[in-house]
Design a protein around this motif. Structure first.
Motif, mmCIF file in Angstrom:
data_model
loop_
_atom_site.group_PDB
_atom_site.id
_atom_site.type_symbol
_atom_site.label_atom_id
_atom_site.label_comp_id
_atom_site.label_asym_id
_atom_site.label_seq_id
_atom_site.Cartn_x
_atom_site.Cartn_y
_atom_site.Cartn_z
ATOM 1 N N MET A 1 49.069 -34.295 -5.892
ATOM 2 C CA MET A 1 48.457 -32.879 -6.129
ATOM 3 C C MET A 1 49.516 -31.944 -6.658
ATOM 4 N N LEU B 1 46.148 -42.921 4.626
ATOM 5 C CA LEU B 1 47.064 -41.526 4.618
ATOM 6 C C LEU B 1 47.480 -41.165 6.062
ATOM 7 N N LYS C 1 35.536 -36.791 2.302
ATOM 8 C CA LYS C 1 34.741 -36.760 1.649
ATOM 9 C C LYS C 1 33.431 -37.061 1.511
ATOM 10 N N GLY D 1 46.125 -30.762 -0.174
ATOM 11 C CA GLY D 1 47.439 -31.780 -0.175
ATOM 12 C C GLY D 1 48.660 -31.096 0.237
ATOM 13 N N THR E 1 42.271 -36.385 7.852
ATOM 14 C CA THR E 1 41.274 -35.411 8.112
ATOM 15 C C THR E 1 40.602 -35.487 9.492
ATOM 16 N N GLN F 1 42.258 -41.902 8.577
ATOM 17 C CA GLN F 1 42.228 -40.495 7.854
ATOM 18 C C GLN F 1 43.091 -39.569 8.627
#
Ligand code: G1P
Length: 294
Positions: free
Chosen positions: A134, A111, A198, A212, A238, A236
């Motif tokens: 989402m 992503l 995660k 999202g 995140t 990532q």
């Protein structure tokens, strides 16, 4: 006041959780009732006040771009058959009040990498991200209320933000999970202190998951370009957010308004269809009667 007008929608993912349905059809083109998921997402961005969509796409996803293009043949046929209501609906799709551009993600590197691919089209501006899996549904108000709140907050305070929902225990390890602290100066839940992609349940700092929708200042790209690929060779998003926060940048947390369906998951995709079917005046009764027989 700094304007926030561009939104990146990454659609290059191959939708493996929905195979074989997504073998030849992009997951974003699967219908919820009679509209493909991506149309709900673009309509959400329009409602929230965005002016430009940047699709980060893949060679197998041309039907998404086609969906938002004018279809002369279809329109001519509908006109000949005097299907006025349908014709109007079809015409409206290509006349949406938002411009749509696309750029390819050449390799599947996660992503964060997909977002980096949109950098040249974003230029020096701030940007939002909406993940098309989402899907939000809201009983009172519009599904785009949360995204609009984030955009307006940016235009007032020039601050990045992430939309957070509350995850069930069993779902925590599927999402990015955030830890927040209160901040009375800003609207929303508070500031994000850290975010982990995660985590296992015992390492999760809370049950608040990234739902999202994101808004970032332009310098976020700098952090994204420095993220090292994870063990699956994915960059990532995140990790970039966490580094951005560690570097002293503020990320405000907003609380999801409405219900969210992860349409990349078979069961949630069906639930999203039920949710929208129950809003339809005619279909609603058919569904209710069917469910009574089960
Ligand atoms: C991505 C993000 C994750 C976020 C999730 C929401 O994960 O990495 O932080 O919570 O989207 O859908 P993915 O679903 O791509 O594995």
């Amino acid at each position: 006041m700094k304007k926030l007008e561009k939104v990146i929608i990454p659609v290059a993912g191959l939708g493996t959780r929905m195979l074989p349905a997504t073998k030849a059809i992009p997951k974003e083109m699967l219908p919820i009732l009679n509209k493909p998921i991506i149309q709900y997402i673009v309509e959400e961005a329009i409602f929230a006040g965005f002016k430009e969509v940047i699709l980060v796409t893949h060679s197998s996803k041309y039907s998404i771009e086609n969906h938002f293009d004018k279809s002369f043949e279809l329109e001519a046929t509908l006109e000949k058959r005097v299907k006025r209501a349908t014709l109007k609906e079809i015409r409206n799709i290509s006349k949406l009040s938002i411009s749509i551009q696309s750029i390819r993600q050449g390799e599947a590197k996660g992503l964060g990498h997909a977002i980096l691919c949109a950098k040249t089209l974003i230029g020096k501006e701030p940007f939002a991200i909406v993940l098309p899996d989402m899907l939000i549904s809201k009983k009172n108000g519009n599904a785009g209320d949360s995204l609009k709140e984030m955009r307006l907050c940016f235009e007032k305070h020039e601050i990045s933000s992430v939309l957070l929902g509350k995850a069930k225990k069993a779902d925590i390890s599927k999402y990015g999970i955030a830890q927040i602290k209160n901040d009375s100066q800003l609207p929303g839940l508070g500031l994000i202190e850290k975010i982990i992609e995660k985590p296992s349940i015992n390492k999760a700092p809370s049950n608040l998951y990234a739902a999202g929708r994101y808004v970032f200042t332009n310098d976020f790209f700098k952090y994204l370009s420095k993220v090292k690929p994870d063990k699956f060779n994915e960059i990532q998003l995140t990790d970039a957010i966490d580094n951005y926060i560690k570097d002293g940048k503020k990320v405000n947390a907003f609380s999801l308004k409405g219900d969210l369906f992860d349409c990349g998951d078979n069961a949630e995709y069906i639930l999203a269809n039920l949710e929208y079917a129950m809003k339809h005046p005619v279909i609603k009764n058919k569904i209710k009667n069917y469910l009574k027989t089960k």
